[in-house]
Design a protein around this motif. Structure first.
Motif, mmCIF file in Angstrom:
data_model
loop_
_atom_site.group_PDB
_atom_site.id
_atom_site.type_symbol
_atom_site.label_atom_id
_atom_site.label_comp_id
_atom_site.label_asym_id
_atom_site.label_seq_id
_atom_site.Cartn_x
_atom_site.Cartn_y
_atom_site.Cartn_z
ATOM 1 N N VAL A 133 80.888 15.570 78.717
ATOM 2 C CA VAL A 133 81.336 16.679 77.868
ATOM 3 C C VAL A 133 81.155 16.285 76.401
ATOM 4 O O VAL A 133 81.534 15.184 75.991
ATOM 5 N N ASN A 141 88.886 21.931 82.683
ATOM 6 C CA ASN A 141 87.882 21.365 83.590
ATOM 7 C C ASN A 141 88.019 19.849 83.749
ATOM 8 O O ASN A 141 87.378 19.256 84.624
ATOM 9 N N LYS A 201 89.933 25.644 76.226
ATOM 10 C CA LYS A 201 89.549 25.892 77.623
ATOM 11 C C LYS A 201 88.865 24.686 78.258
ATOM 12 O O LYS A 201 88.951 24.477 79.477
ATOM 13 N N GLN A 202 88.178 23.868 77.437
ATOM 14 C CA GLN A 202 87.444 22.730 77.991
ATOM 15 C C GLN A 202 88.350 21.734 78.706
ATOM 16 O O GLN A 202 87.928 21.053 79.637
ATOM 17 N N TRP A 203 89.610 21.640 78.265
ATOM 18 C CA TRP A 203 90.515 20.664 78.874
ATOM 19 C C TRP A 203 90.765 20.975 80.352
ATOM 20 O O TRP A 203 90.935 20.065 81.155
ATOM 21 N N LEU A 235 87.941 20.074 69.814
ATOM 22 C CA LEU A 235 88.743 19.265 70.728
ATOM 23 C C LEU A 235 89.609 18.270 69.959
ATOM 24 O O LEU A 235 90.775 18.060 70.298
#
Length: 439
Positions: free
Chosen positions: A111, A146, A142-144, A117
């Protein structure tokens, strides 16, 4: 990173001959696998161990090191049980260390690390032993999602804890239940020690405010020897315990309606050795059957404890009265007029006429102007106005509850903490005494 008890956590390292160290280092740095938080170490047999990030090094990298980077080198994986922090790591703040380790961990999973972030990482948190309690305004991108649940293991490892929880907003259910989610770990029970008093509680079920420590210290120093006290909002024992353990109260009636807080309160009374001097009243304190018993009443509820004022007046001793400790959040907006407590039209109908309020001071009482001079010069005008309006309201309630006139006196206004911009959490110490009967 630390294990429980302050020992460093083991880290994974790649071991090779010293002559291949520089090649290994360059390759690991290029692949963003080199752990910069720990020093490269020389092993007893002369080989060199290079710390790497993560819990294991995939076989593909080991094969690359053996076959292409340094052909003929010995390449094996080991664990450094007592890793030595690098100079860079020793100079990092916990927040910087969290950023460094989480960013490497994220990139190790393919990632791309971004400014978004990094801005979403926490800068502060609460720590309760081996549990980290995060605020609600972090890890929102939102990336967290996953990267869960392994993300929380990386966060815990970076900050040397074993459990992670995240705070939400306090539930509007009346029981002050915190909306806390346990992200890593089997349970939310923690221990906290303030001023020699042990508090055990479940952070997912009960509130705990570090900001109230100054008031807990002040309560502990009050002269309460031989007194009976009613704590209308006891919680896990925030103020009940200092009154019993340090202030010398003879007995405390502790009221609480959050069942999870009551479980913690019983436990805390026991572990601090004062269970025999406290009775817990579980349920809505507005239905409390006690009366004519208290030398002192604590009303430790914010933003306002006003719903408890009538019962506070009810439990005060009719013959001698006592002292109320009234917590309140007071706004301090310049130019804004303060509305008195109980300012609704319905409640105004029950207020006595101004001349009746004035006589509550009794003929030999101090005047309001003279009392004002005894207050601290740091008292804000808004605090003073709120305290005076609360004093009038309490005097009215005392007369309604007991059927006789009482005199009231503002003893002290104590700032506890800034609750929000232009909002201060304060405590009013209000002395309430029945007027002597005439003739």
């Amino acid at each position: 990173m630390e294990r429980e008890g302050g020992k460093p956590a083991a880290v994974v390292a790649v071991v090779t001959e010293s002559r291949f160290t520089q090649r290994y280092r360059e390759y690991l740095e290029k692949q963003k696998l080199l752990d910069r938080q720990h020093r490269v170490e020389k092993m007893p047999d002369g080989t060199v161990a290079l710390p790497v990030v993560g819990e294991a090094l995939p076989e593909q990298y080991l094969q690359e090191l053996r076959d292409r980077v340094a052909p003929g080198s010995t390449c094996k994986v080991t664990q450094l049980l007592d890793p030595v922090p690098s100079k860079k790591a020793q100079g990092c703040s916990p927040a910087q260390r969290l950023c460094l380790e989480v960013s490497r961990w994220v990139e190790g999973r393919g990632v791309t690390w971004s400014a978004e972030l990094e801005a979403d990482l926490p800068r502060s948190w609460q720590r309760h032993g081996d549990l980290l309690l995060l605020s609600e305004d972090c890890f929102q991108a939102k990336q967290w999602k996953n990267l869960e649940p392994e993300l929380w293991e990386a966060v815990a490892s970076a900050l040397g804890v074993h459990r992670v929880a995240k705070r939400g907003r306090v539930s509007p259910d009346g029981t002050r239940t915190p909306a806390v989610t346990l992200l890593l770990g089997a349970h939310g029970w923690v221990e906290h020690v303030d001023n020699g008093i042990r508090y055990e509680f479940d952070v997912t079920r009960c509130m705990f405010s570090f900001g109230n420590i100054t008031e807990k210290l002040r309560v502990a120093s009050l002269p309460c020897a031989g007194e009976v006290l009613v704590d209308l909002y006891a919680g896990i024992g925030y103020f009940t315990l200092p009154f019993l353990v340090h202030a010398g109260a003879a007995f405390v009636h502790a009221c609480e309606w959050n069942p999870h807080a009551v479980v913690a309160l019983r436990k805390n009374l026991d572990i601090n050795g004062v269970a025999d001097r406290c009775q817990i009243h579980f349920g809505d304190n507005r239905k409390l059957k006690l009366s004519n018993i208290a030398d002192r009443v604590n009303l430790g509820l914010i933003p306002s404890s006003e719903e408890g004022w009538p019962i506070a007046c009810q439990v005060l001793r009719r013959d001698a009265g006592g002292i109320l400790h009234i917590h309140q959040n007071v706004e301090s907006y310049p130019g804004k007029n303060l509305q008195p407590p109980g300012g609704s039209e319905m409640e105004k109908e029950h207020w006595p006429y101004p001349q009746q309020i004035i006589t509550n001071e009794c003929t030999n009482g101090a005047t309001r102007d003279s009392r004002r001079k005894t207050l601290s010069a740091t008292t804000k005008p808004e605090w003073q106005r709120w305290a005076e309006s609360a004093e009038i309201r309490i005097a009215t309630l005392l007369q309604q509850v007991h059927g006789t006139r009482w005199k009231t006196q503002i003893l002290h206004i104590q700032p506890v903490k800034s609750y929000a911009p232009h909002v201060d959490h304060i405590v009013l110490d209000l002395e309430c005494r029945p007027c002597p009967l005439v003739g």
